[in-house]
Write a protein that holds these residues in place. Structure first.
Motif, PDB file in Angstrom:
ATOM      1  N   LYS A 178      27.884  86.391  47.123  1.00 54.43           N
ATOM      2  CA  LYS A 178      27.448  85.849  48.419  1.00 54.43           C
ATOM      3  C   LYS A 178      26.305  85.472  48.630  1.00 54.43           C
ATOM      4  CE  LYS A 178      26.348  90.862  49.390  1.00 54.43           C
ATOM      5  NZ  LYS A 178      26.666  92.087  50.207  1.00 54.43           N
ATOM      6  N   GLU A 179      25.714  84.812  47.762  1.00 50.94           N
ATOM      7  CA  GLU A 179      24.504  84.164  47.712  1.00 50.94           C
ATOM      8  C   GLU A 179      24.441  82.889  48.172  1.00 50.94           C
ATOM      9  OE1 GLU A 179      25.462  85.565  44.946  1.00 50.94           O
ATOM     10  OE2 GLU A 179      24.378  87.078  44.320  1.00 50.94           O
ATOM     11  N   PHE A 180      25.527  82.362  48.211  1.00 50.31           N
ATOM     12  CA  PHE A 180      25.762  80.983  48.949  1.00 50.31           C
ATOM     13  C   PHE A 180      27.271  80.628  49.185  1.00 50.31           C
ATOM     14  CE2 PHE A 180      25.069  80.853  44.103  1.00 50.31           C
ATOM     15  CZ  PHE A 180      26.546  80.558  43.642  1.00 50.31           C
ATOM     16  N   PRO A 181      27.441  79.630  49.687  1.00 54.22           N
ATOM     17  CA  PRO A 181      29.213  79.576  50.149  1.00 54.22           C
ATOM     18  C   PRO A 181      30.146  79.449  48.946  1.00 54.22           C
ATOM     19  CG  PRO A 181      27.724  77.778  51.266  1.00 54.22           C
ATOM     20  CD  PRO A 181      26.845  78.495  50.386  1.00 54.22           C
ATOM     21  N   ILE A 182      31.182  80.310  49.397  1.00 54.23           N
ATOM     22  CA  ILE A 182      32.147  80.543  48.080  1.00 54.23           C
ATOM     23  C   ILE A 182      33.565  79.969  48.707  1.00 54.23           C
ATOM     24  CG2 ILE A 182      33.485  82.032  46.419  1.00 54.23           C
ATOM     25  CD1 ILE A 182      30.730  83.319  46.297  1.00 54.23           C
ATOM     26  N   VAL A 183      34.233  79.339  48.070  1.00 57.76           N
ATOM     27  CA  VAL A 183      35.460  78.603  48.381  1.00 57.76           C
ATOM     28  C   VAL A 183      36.541  78.735  47.489  1.00 57.76           C
ATOM     29  CG1 VAL A 183      34.576  77.138  50.551  1.00 57.76           C
ATOM     30  CG2 VAL A 183      34.988  76.140  48.214  1.00 57.76           C
ATOM     31  N   SER A 184      37.527  78.593  47.898  1.00 57.33           N
ATOM     32  CA  SER A 184      38.799  78.681  46.972  1.00 57.33           C
ATOM     33  C   SER A 184      39.012  77.325  46.197  1.00 57.33           C
ATOM     34  CB  SER A 184      40.163  78.753  47.553  1.00 57.33           C
ATOM     35  OG  SER A 184      41.462  78.739  46.881  1.00 57.33           O
ATOM     36  N   ALA A 185      39.457  77.293  45.007  1.00 63.08           N
ATOM     37  CA  ALA A 185      39.403  76.133  43.992  1.00 63.08           C
ATOM     38  C   ALA A 185      41.074  75.781  44.247  1.00 63.08           C
ATOM     39  CB  ALA A 185      39.232  76.496  42.566  1.00 63.08           C
ATOM     40  N   GLY A 186      41.845  76.618  45.024  1.00 65.70           N
ATOM     41  CA  GLY A 186      43.086  75.952  45.335  1.00 65.70           C
ATOM     42  C   GLY A 186      44.175  76.341  44.091  1.00 65.70           C
ATOM     43  N   THR A 187      43.544  77.288  43.380  1.00 64.60           N
ATOM     44  CA  THR A 187      44.482  77.765  41.922  1.00 64.60           C
ATOM     45  C   THR A 187      44.037  79.153  41.470  1.00 64.60           C
ATOM     46  OG1 THR A 187      45.361  77.155  39.931  1.00 64.60           O
ATOM     47  CG2 THR A 187      42.897  76.486  40.378  1.00 64.60           C
ATOM     48  N   GLU A 188      44.732  79.846  40.918  1.00 60.54           N
ATOM     49  CA  GLU A 188      44.454  81.237  40.386  1.00 60.54           C
ATOM     50  C   GLU A 188      44.234  80.901  38.920  1.00 60.54           C
ATOM     51  OE1 GLU A 188      46.714  84.492  42.128  1.00 60.54           O
ATOM     52  OE2 GLU A 188      47.841  82.953  42.974  1.00 60.54           O
ATOM     53  N   GLU A 189      44.443  79.883  38.352  1.00 61.62           N
ATOM     54  CA  GLU A 189      44.345  79.570  36.890  1.00 61.62           C
ATOM     55  C   GLU A 189      42.614  79.067  36.685  1.00 61.62           C
ATOM     56  OE1 GLU A 189      46.338  80.369  34.627  1.00 61.62           O
ATOM     57  OE2 GLU A 189      47.748  81.018  35.890  1.00 61.62           O
ATOM     58  N   HIS A 190      42.113  79.915  35.823  1.00 56.53           N
ATOM     59  CA  HIS A 190      40.444  79.396  35.449  1.00 56.53           C
ATOM     60  C   HIS A 190      40.582  78.079  35.048  1.00 56.53           C
ATOM     61  CE1 HIS A 190      36.476  79.929  34.201  1.00 56.53           C
ATOM     62  NE2 HIS A 190      37.059  79.510  32.816  1.00 56.53           N
ATOM     63  N   ASN A 191      41.546  77.603  33.975  1.00 59.54           N
ATOM     64  CA  ASN A 191      41.351  76.245  33.259  1.00 59.54           C
ATOM     65  C   ASN A 191      41.866  75.193  34.120  1.00 59.54           C
ATOM     66  OD1 ASN A 191      40.441  77.509  30.930  1.00 59.54           O
ATOM     67  ND2 ASN A 191      42.612  77.756  30.229  1.00 59.54           N
ATOM     68  N   LEU A 192      42.520  75.352  35.396  1.00 62.17           N
ATOM     69  CA  LEU A 192      43.036  74.450  36.163  1.00 62.17           C
ATOM     70  C   LEU A 192      41.975  74.087  37.310  1.00 62.17           C
ATOM     71  CD1 LEU A 192      46.958  75.424  36.504  1.00 62.17           C
ATOM     72  CD2 LEU A 192      45.618  73.536  35.049  1.00 62.17           C
ATOM     73  N   ALA A 193      40.915  75.097  37.645  1.00 62.22           N
ATOM     74  CA  ALA A 193      40.299  75.349  38.724  1.00 62.22           C
ATOM     75  C   ALA A 193      39.277  73.680  38.888  1.00 62.22           C
ATOM     76  CB  ALA A 193      39.213  76.126  38.652  1.00 62.22           C
ATOM     77  N   PRO A 194      38.936  73.226  37.654  1.00 59.88           N
ATOM     78  CA  PRO A 194      38.109  72.211  37.772  1.00 59.88           C
ATOM     79  C   PRO A 194      38.878  71.007  38.221  1.00 59.88           C
ATOM     80  CG  PRO A 194      37.517  73.032  35.674  1.00 59.88           C
ATOM     81  CD  PRO A 194      38.506  73.884  36.307  1.00 59.88           C
TER      82      PRO A 194
ATOM     83  N   SER B 116      37.563  67.694  46.039  1.00 59.35           N
ATOM     84  CA  SER B 116      36.621  68.425  47.044  1.00 59.35           C
ATOM     85  C   SER B 116      35.281  68.473  46.707  1.00 59.35           C
ATOM     86  CB  SER B 116      37.137  69.948  47.180  1.00 59.35           C
ATOM     87  OG  SER B 116      36.232  70.641  48.253  1.00 59.35           O
ATOM     88  N   ILE B 117      34.936  68.787  45.275  1.00 58.12           N
ATOM     89  CA  ILE B 117      33.466  68.631  44.734  1.00 58.12           C
ATOM     90  C   ILE B 117      32.758  67.489  45.207  1.00 58.12           C
ATOM     91  CG2 ILE B 117      31.901  68.937  43.126  1.00 58.12           C
ATOM     92  CD1 ILE B 117      34.043  71.158  41.854  1.00 58.12           C
ATOM     93  N   PHE B 118      33.341  66.281  45.044  1.00 54.96           N
ATOM     94  CA  PHE B 118      32.817  65.074  45.079  1.00 54.96           C
ATOM     95  C   PHE B 118      32.481  64.642  46.376  1.00 54.96           C
ATOM     96  CE2 PHE B 118      33.897  64.290  40.500  1.00 54.96           C
ATOM     97  CZ  PHE B 118      32.795  63.816  40.102  1.00 54.96           C
ATOM     98  N   LYS B 119      33.421  65.271  47.395  1.00 60.22           N
ATOM     99  CA  LYS B 119      33.316  65.029  48.729  1.00 60.22           C
ATOM    100  C   LYS B 119      31.853  65.893  49.027  1.00 60.22           C
ATOM    101  CE  LYS B 119      38.045  64.139  50.256  1.00 60.22           C
ATOM    102  NZ  LYS B 119      39.066  64.689  51.126  1.00 60.22           N
ATOM    103  N   TYR B 120      31.938  67.088  48.503  1.00 61.65           N
ATOM    104  CA  TYR B 120      30.712  68.017  48.895  1.00 61.65           C
ATOM    105  C   TYR B 120      29.248  67.412  48.407  1.00 61.65           C
ATOM    106  CZ  TYR B 120      27.267  71.614  47.323  1.00 61.65           C
ATOM    107  OH  TYR B 120      26.129  72.275  47.132  1.00 61.65           O
ATOM    108  N   LEU B 121      29.405  66.554  46.936  1.00 63.29           N
ATOM    109  CA  LEU B 121      28.199  66.156  46.502  1.00 63.29           C
ATOM    110  C   LEU B 121      27.675  65.123  47.431  1.00 63.29           C
ATOM    111  CD1 LEU B 121      28.861  66.329  42.760  1.00 63.29           C
ATOM    112  CD2 LEU B 121      27.603  67.917  44.225  1.00 63.29           C
ATOM    113  N   LYS B 122      28.686  64.065  47.555  1.00 62.01           N
ATOM    114  CA  LYS B 122      28.465  62.879  48.404  1.00 62.01           C
ATOM    115  C   LYS B 122      27.743  63.405  50.021  1.00 62.01           C
ATOM    116  CE  LYS B 122      30.764  58.751  50.497  1.00 62.01           C
ATOM    117  NZ  LYS B 122      31.982  57.894  50.699  1.00 62.01           N
TER     118      LYS B 122
END
Length: 211
Positions: free
Chosen positions: A155-171, A177-183
């Protein structure tokens, strides 16, 4: 990578997991290579193999490759995308090269990260304040993408859902969404000059007293 080029990103792919080479595989590769480059090189490869057989270890470090913690570097206006163990490695980098990272990295996107803030950052107020404003994590969750998914342990910084329950599919699931955040983070970037606290010396103390 085409989308990154359009967005004018320079991409550095870091692979801190692959630092060693299997001697057996290396010898097989060299054997195939000599079939194409002639018998003169065969003697050289055979000599190298004899030396390799004298080594007690089955794996040897790759050239220009260090440990996961030593492998990561950065320059100006850098954003990190880290997955799994990569999150732990980034936090280690943040601790070891605190001032450089805080002054040059504008955003960090963690994906189902294995880091542990309490163990790695401790109670360092500056580091805790920095990650609160510069980090966001996408975690495996049954919730829709980008929905808040904070956990008790993280809970040290914002945490959101990756939209999947599979670790390997998360990226792949969270990448857009990540690139929108970086931009957005780069656009809103403000330069904060984190500097070391001046060291108190006898001369400086005398000047202060005489003033």
């Amino acid at each position: 990578m085409y989308g990154l080029a359009i967005a004018h990103y320079d991409v550095i792919v870091l692979n801190p997991n692959d630092n060693f080479v299997d001697l057996k595989m290396e010898k097989e590769w060299k054997g195939l290579l000599t079939q194409n480059i002639g018998s003169s090189s065969l003697k050289m490869v055979q000599a190298e193999n004899v030396l390799s057989l004298q080594q007690p270890l089955q794996y040897i470090p790759k050239r220009c490759s260090n440990t996961p913690e030593e492998h990561m570097t950065e320059s100006k206006d850098v954003a990190f995308i880290v997955h799994g163990y990569g999150g732990l490695v980034f936090m280690d980098l943040l601790v070891r090269r605190k001032w450089e990272v805080m002054n040059k990295v504008y955003a960090v996107a963690l994906i189902d990260s294995d880091h542990h803030v309490g163990h790695q950052l401790g109670s360092d107020v500056q580091l805790l304040a920095w990650i609160k404003h510069h980090c966001r994590e996408w975690v495996t969750s049954p919730k829709p993408l980008d929905k808040p998914a904070a956990t008790v342990l993280k809970k040290e910084f914002p945490i959101v859902s990756a939209g999947t329950e599979e670790h390997n599919l998360a990226p792949s699931s969270s990448l857009q969404s990540i690139f929108k955040y970086l931009k957005k983070a780069l656009k809103a970037k403000t330069t904060i000059n984190f500097s070391r606290v001046p060291v108190v010396t006898r001369s400086s103390t005398k000047r202060k007293q005489s003033a």
